[in-house]
Write a protein that holds these residues in place. Structure first.
Motif, short mmCIF file in Angstrom:
data_model
loop_
_atom_site.label_atom_id
_atom_site.label_comp_id
_atom_site.label_asym_id
_atom_site.label_seq_id
_atom_site.Cartn_x
_atom_site.Cartn_y
_atom_site.Cartn_z
N LYS A 142 0.82 -1.21 0.00
CA LYS A 142 0.00 0.00 0.00
C LYS A 142 0.86 1.27 0.00
N SER A 143 1.99 1.22 0.70
CA SER A 143 2.87 2.40 0.76
C SER A 143 3.48 2.71 -0.59
N LEU A 144 3.97 1.66 -1.27
CA LEU A 144 4.57 1.87 -2.59
C LEU A 144 3.54 2.41 -3.58
N LYS A 145 2.33 1.92 -3.48
CA LYS A 145 1.27 2.41 -4.36
C LYS A 145 0.98 3.88 -4.09
N ARG A 146 0.93 4.25 -2.78
CA ARG A 146 0.66 5.65 -2.44
C ARG A 146 1.79 6.57 -2.88
N LEU A 147 3.01 6.07 -2.81
CA LEU A 147 4.18 6.88 -3.19
C LEU A 147 4.43 6.86 -4.70
N GLY A 148 3.70 6.00 -5.41
CA GLY A 148 3.90 5.90 -6.86
C GLY A 148 5.20 5.24 -7.23
N VAL A 149 5.61 4.25 -6.44
CA VAL A 149 6.88 3.55 -6.66
C VAL A 149 6.60 2.13 -7.13
#
Length: 598
Positions: free
Chosen positions: A511-518
């Motif tokens: 979820k974090s990578l998705k939010r950061l666009g990574v």
């Protein structure tokens, strides 16, 4: 001659009973004793000479002020006769108000006033600030370190003293050491297994506001000082409030009502009709509605958020429906306590941003057209960020505000003079302009800066953490491990992940990578993430202990912020300004209030 006793013989005989260690001690301490004696003589002489100089200076300055006031009083009397022949009613009101202010100006000095005591109190606060500054200054890197960098930058070895690391070798020690933090207020707890950690915690307690000599008052001391002006909350109304808010409102409403009574005692009629409360950052009106309902004082709740003011008015109307039950519960009659009336409520709201140019009298009269109030108590229960220090400035700059009760919060939203915050909200800056820290000339002269993470830390509650045995969130460790993942991906992010609901570490990273666009690519597999979690199992427990260790500095940082605010008021000449521990810190962690009156 021969019958006279020998002086030298006497001396020799008495020397037999002297301890040689006492002789050496007296020699070693002679300079210190002489310095102390000289200091006391110099202080006494300085006070005597200073009082003489101050008398002459005060006499001449008093004569100048008296002459100037007399001149303007004559001008007003002349203008009064002119306005009677055709002046405006508004002009008449302003002249009467100014005339009354001059008439109420003290014509004689209080011979019982101790001018030295005020200086001593200010010097005491300055001394406390000097001590807290010295404690914090060498540790600012530690207090401002980012928890996201805990693993990548090795915070444990970098910031935790070696002697304490030696006590916490493995998982069992790390888990057991948390008991020392959670039981730090339990005198019967045996902390002998971790003596150095326990010693650190005890040493940090010496710098707490409620331990520093004369740094703050208790609620009981404040109530005693109010004397005949003391008002108490008798109506028990837990409805429409959390336990925390109920506790805060019951205590704070009584304090504000008492301050209003103090202000009213200085008016001609000595009634509350000439006094009103202005609640800055009124929110949902918890405090304001209680002051109006129980104490019969006009309250204008001001908030910059229109949604808050609308909600406050709805809550005010709902609260009145709960009154019969509350009266029965409190064993009171409506006649003995209820002051507010639904057809003409004493509590009203407005959506506005208060600034130093705001005409408070006009603002109050817009909402209460028939009011005679020209003196105000400025209240604020958990005023956010810069609103708290700006409330103190408003108290100083507006002569109509005669009393202040302010409980600040959200230290992370303060704007610092000597520190640029990369995450500062520019919209908040426009809402509450200026700098929130430092306020006092002493701290500004030092160019002292705290930093966002240190201010964040100031909002942590040791008492609540200990009482509820709070374990730092697993997400702190998840974010620290995410930083390793980002480093492996050779990605640098310039924004925060923020709050995230997740089911374990793997879900958190996705979820974090998705939010950061990574894009995690082929590296960030479920197996890789599970392996990372196993690898850093001990370090993640260390992180939790690290967090609790850093929390021992939280009361010191908060103390520095609050004493800086108190010193600002003292520097402005308000001897009747105090730091008061209003609330139970377990129930309400932001428990300190600045209380002042002119």
């Amino acid at each position: 001659m021969t019958n006279e006793p020998s002086t030298s013989h006497q001396s020799t005989a008495s020397d037999d009973n002297i301890d040689i260690n006492d002789v050496f001690d007296n020699l070693l301490l002679a300079e210190e004793h002489l310095a102390e004696a000289g200091y006391q003589r110099g202080l006494a002489q300085g006070v005597r000479e200073g009082n003489v100089d101050a008398y002459h200076f005060g006499y001449h300055r008093g004569a100048e002020v008296g002459a100037e006031l007399g001149f303007y009083y004559g001008v007003i009397c002349e203008q009064e006769s002119a306005t009677k022949e055709g002046g405006s009613s508004k002009g008449e009101c302003l002249l009467k108000e100014l005339k009354r202010e001059i008439e109420e100006f003290p014509k004689f000095n209080d011979l019982e006033a101790d001018i030295v005591e005020g200086v001593v109190a200010m010097d005491l606060i300055k001394g406390h600030l000097e001590v807290l500054t010295e404690v914090l200054r060498p540790r600012m890197g530690f207090l401002n370190c980012h928890m996201v960098d805990y693993l990548t930058e090795g915070h444990w070895n970098r910031y935790i003293p070696e002697e304490i690391r030696e006590e916490l070798k493995g998982m069992a020690d790390l888990v057991g050491s948390k008991e020392v933090f959670w039981n730090q207020f339990n005198k019967d707890f045996d902390s002998s297994k971790f003596p150095r950690l326990a010693n650190h915690i005890e040493s940090m307690k010496r710098y707490r506001l409620d331990v520093l000599p004369d740094a703050c008052m208790t609620t009981e001391q404040l109530n005693s000082a109010f004397d005949s002006c003391l008002k108490e909350t008798r109506l028990k109304m837990p409805e429409l409030m959390s336990i925390k808010k109920c506790h805060e409102v019951e205590v704070a409403s009584a304090v504000v009502a008492s301050l209003c009574t103090v202000v009213a005692s200085g008016t001609e009629g000595k009634t509350l009709d000439q006094v009103a409360v202005i609640d800055a950052g009124d929110g949902k009106g918890y405090l304001s509605s209680r002051i109006a309902l129980e104490h019969g004082i006009k309250v204008l709740g001001i908030d910059c958020n229109e949604g808050n003011t609308a909600s406050a008015e709805r809550r005010r109307d709902q609260l009145r429906k709960k009154v019969p039950v509350a009266l029965k519960r409190s064993k009171l009659t409506e006649e003995s306590i209820l002051k507010d009336a639904p057809e003409d409520p004493l509590y009203k709201t407005t959506t506005k941003m208060i600034d130093f140019q705001t005409n408070l009298i006009d603002l109050v009269r817009e909402q209460f057209p028939q009011t005679q109030a020209t003196r105000f108590t400025l209240a604020g229960l958990h005023t956010c960020g810069n609103l708290a220090p700006n409330s103190l400035r408003l108290f100083h700059q507006n002569r109509h505000i005669r009393a202040l009760c302010n409980v600040g919060c959200c230290y992370h939203l303060l704007r610092e003079r000597f520190c640029e915050d990369e995450f500062y909200n520019r919209d908040k800056a426009r809402d509450n302009a200026g700098f929130g820290f430092p306020m006092s000339a002493l701290m500004a002269g030092k160019g002292f800066a705290l930093g966002r993470n240190a201010r964040n830390l100031a909002a942590e509650s040791i008492e609540r953490s200990a009482c509820h045995r709070e374990n730092p969130s697993d997400k702190l460790g998840y974010r620290a491990m995410l930083q390793i993942v980002l480093k492996e991906l050779d990605v640098r992010v310039d924004r925060q992940v923020g709050k995230l609901k997740c089911d374990g570490f793997v879900d958190y990273v996705r979820k974090s990578l998705k939010r950061l666009g990574v894009d995690g690519g082929e590296l960030v597999t479920e197996a890789y993430l599970e392996g990372l979690e196993r690898k850093y199992e001990v370090e993640l427990e260390q992180l939790k202990v690290f967090y609790l260790y850093r929390m021992t500095y939280a009361p010191i940082v908060e103390g520095l912020i609050l004493l800086d605010r108190l010193l600002f008021l003292k520097e402005c000449g308000y001897e009747n300004s105090y730091l008061v521990k209003l609330f139970d810190p377990v129930v309400s962690p932001r428990c300190y209030s600045i209380v002042a009156f002119k």
